[in-house]
Each structure stands twice: as C-alpha cells, then as structure tokens.
Scaffold this active site. Structure first.
Site, PDB file in Angstrom:
ATOM      1  N   LYS A  90       0.831  -1.208   0.000  1.00  0.00           N
ATOM      2  CA  LYS A  90       0.000   0.000   0.000  1.00  0.00           C
ATOM      3  C   LYS A  90       0.865   1.257   0.000  1.00  0.00           C
ATOM      4  O   LYS A  90       0.610   2.198  -0.757  1.00  0.00           O
ATOM      5  CB  LYS A  90      -0.948  -0.003   1.203  1.00  0.00           C
ATOM      6  CG  LYS A  90      -2.076  -1.008   1.073  1.00  0.00           C
ATOM      7  CD  LYS A  90      -2.928  -1.042   2.334  1.00  0.00           C
ATOM      8  CE  LYS A  90      -4.060  -2.044   2.219  1.00  0.00           C
ATOM      9  NZ  LYS A  90      -4.922  -2.045   3.420  1.00  0.00           N
TER      10      LYS A  90
ATOM     11  N   SER B 250      -0.903   0.652   5.973  1.00  0.00           N
ATOM     12  CA  SER B 250      -1.320  -0.152   7.118  1.00  0.00           C
ATOM     13  C   SER B 250      -2.355  -1.167   6.669  1.00  0.00           C
ATOM     14  O   SER B 250      -3.152  -0.893   5.774  1.00  0.00           O
ATOM     15  CB  SER B 250      -1.909   0.762   8.205  1.00  0.00           C
ATOM     16  OG  SER B 250      -2.192   0.029   9.375  1.00  0.00           O
ATOM     17  N   ASP B 251      -2.308  -2.336   7.278  1.00  0.00           N
ATOM     18  CA  ASP B 251      -3.305  -3.359   6.991  1.00  0.00           C
ATOM     19  C   ASP B 251      -3.539  -4.155   8.263  1.00  0.00           C
ATOM     20  O   ASP B 251      -2.626  -4.320   9.072  1.00  0.00           O
ATOM     21  CB  ASP B 251      -2.846  -4.281   5.864  1.00  0.00           C
ATOM     22  CG  ASP B 251      -3.984  -5.131   5.351  1.00  0.00           C
ATOM     23  OD1 ASP B 251      -4.845  -4.581   4.630  1.00  0.00           O
ATOM     24  OD2 ASP B 251      -4.042  -6.323   5.683  1.00  0.00           O
ATOM     25  N   GLN B 252      -4.760  -4.630   8.426  1.00  0.00           N
ATOM     26  CA  GLN B 252      -5.097  -5.337   9.660  1.00  0.00           C
ATOM     27  C   GLN B 252      -5.956  -6.554   9.357  1.00  0.00           C
ATOM     28  O   GLN B 252      -6.819  -6.509   8.487  1.00  0.00           O
ATOM     29  CB  GLN B 252      -5.872  -4.399  10.585  1.00  0.00           C
ATOM     30  CG  GLN B 252      -6.214  -5.011  11.930  1.00  0.00           C
ATOM     31  CD  GLN B 252      -6.979  -4.037  12.794  1.00  0.00           C
ATOM     32  OE1 GLN B 252      -8.112  -3.705  12.494  1.00  0.00           O
ATOM     33  NE2 GLN B 252      -6.349  -3.569  13.855  1.00  0.00           N
TER      34      GLN B 252
ATOM     35  N   GLY C 283      -0.246  -4.569  10.292  1.00  0.00           N
ATOM     36  CA  GLY C 283       1.009  -4.303   9.605  1.00  0.00           C
ATOM     37  C   GLY C 283       1.139  -2.810   9.376  1.00  0.00           C
ATOM     38  O   GLY C 283       0.155  -2.137   9.041  1.00  0.00           O
TER      39      GLY C 283
END
Length: 194
Positions: free
Chosen positions: A52, A68-70, A105
């Site tokens: 991203k 960011s990733d979750q 992340g």
C-alpha cells in the site's frame, strides 16, 4: 521535509493520524489484497502494508507514505468483515469466551530515498462469555457489519470484552501510533515539533 501521505481511505485511520497534528493527505492505494496460498497472518499484513505504501510512490515521489493493513484471527482462522447481521452474530458467538488476535502491519516508505520501515503489531482481545441476547442486542445497536471481528472497540464493542492486551490501543482501531511515531522520528519528523 517530505510531506506525509496516508495510503488509506479509512475514516478510522484518518482520525487516528490526526491525533499527531502533522499535516497529511489521504490517497487510495491500488493493491490486490488477496492472501497468497499458505501466507501466515503476520506475513500477509506486512506484505499488504508495504504494498500500500509503495503503490503510491510514483504519485508522491518526495513523501513519507504510511501503509497499514489489519486482520483478525480467531482459532487460527482469519476472520473478515461479516457484511450481514447473521454472519456478525456467528462471529461474535464464536469469539465468546475466546481470545481474538488482531495483527496490524505498518509500513513507512520514504519515496525520495527508497527507505522502508515495517512492523507488525499484535493485539489480543479477550472476549467475555456472551449470551445470545447480548450478541443480538449488540449487533442491532452497533451494526458492526464492516468491522473485522464484528465489533467496534471504540464504541459499544468495549462492553463485549474481559480485557485487552497490546502495546498500543490505537493498534486495535487500525494504526499503531506508538510504532508510527518511532518510524517518523527516524525520518527526522517528530510529531512533537512538526
């Protein structure tokens, strides 16, 4: 000094980043979020956060870009957004009395220098035992259909928990600010004097 970009359209991540009072812009990253075969949760969120951030480098060539990733993991399985009330009730019934782990992340990419910093922050949510009526009432009141795990910790979801464990409570909402501040300082951008 490079300007700050949040590679997200999430209103929750935007609100969290606004806490740091650093001017920033939001931009939608163009990333395929499909997990790779056999990809572990930590690796998935790390890869997606990095992708991203780096996906916006051509558009923002002299910037610090936050990705960011979750994901939410229960009993070793990734739990997505329920999208329906029935699925939300099922997810909450499964979480009742259990521990749900969120992996977030985080990537900070300096598009001018090519320097990349990454981190994965885990956060454990200990659910109390929930009755069917409590689950029904919660889903009816909060409508958590677009939330991984079927709850909003920043809202009424807090009433579902026994306790929370993690380094940074912001991680649960989607952006670990403590880790981000450390990364920003390494890039000579201190939120206290920006």
């Amino acid at each position: 000094m490079p300007r700050l970009i949040l590679a997200s359209t999430s209103p929750w991540r935007r609100a969290l980043l606004e806490k740091l009072t650093i001017p920033f812009e939001c931009a939608a990253p163009d990333v395929d979020e499909t997990p790779m075969p056999g990809e572990a949760p930590r690796q998935l969120v790390l890869r997606l956060a990095q992708a991203k951030a780096q996906s916006l480098a051509a558009r923002f060539p002299n910037h610090l870009i936050i990705g960011s990733d979750q994901i939410c993991v229960l009993d070793g399985e990734i739990t997505g957004k329920p999208l329906t009330e029935e699925k939300a009730r099922q997810q909450l019934a499964k979480a009742s009395g259990s521990i749900v782990t969120f992996y977030t992340g985080l990537a900070l990419y300096n598009s001018a220098s090519g320097h990349l910093q990454t981190e994965v922050e885990p956060f454990d949510v200990h659910f109390r035992h929930l009755s069917e009526a409590e689950i029904d009432d919660y889903v009816r009141k909060e409508h958590p259909l677009h939330c991984a795990g079927s709850f909003k910790s920043e809202g009424l979801g807090i009433a579902l928990f026994e306790r929370l464990e993690g380094r940074d409570p912001n991680t649960l909402i989607g952006l670990p600010l403590i880790a981000l501040c450390q990364m920003l300082r390494r890039e000579e951008m201190n939120p206290l004097n920006a």
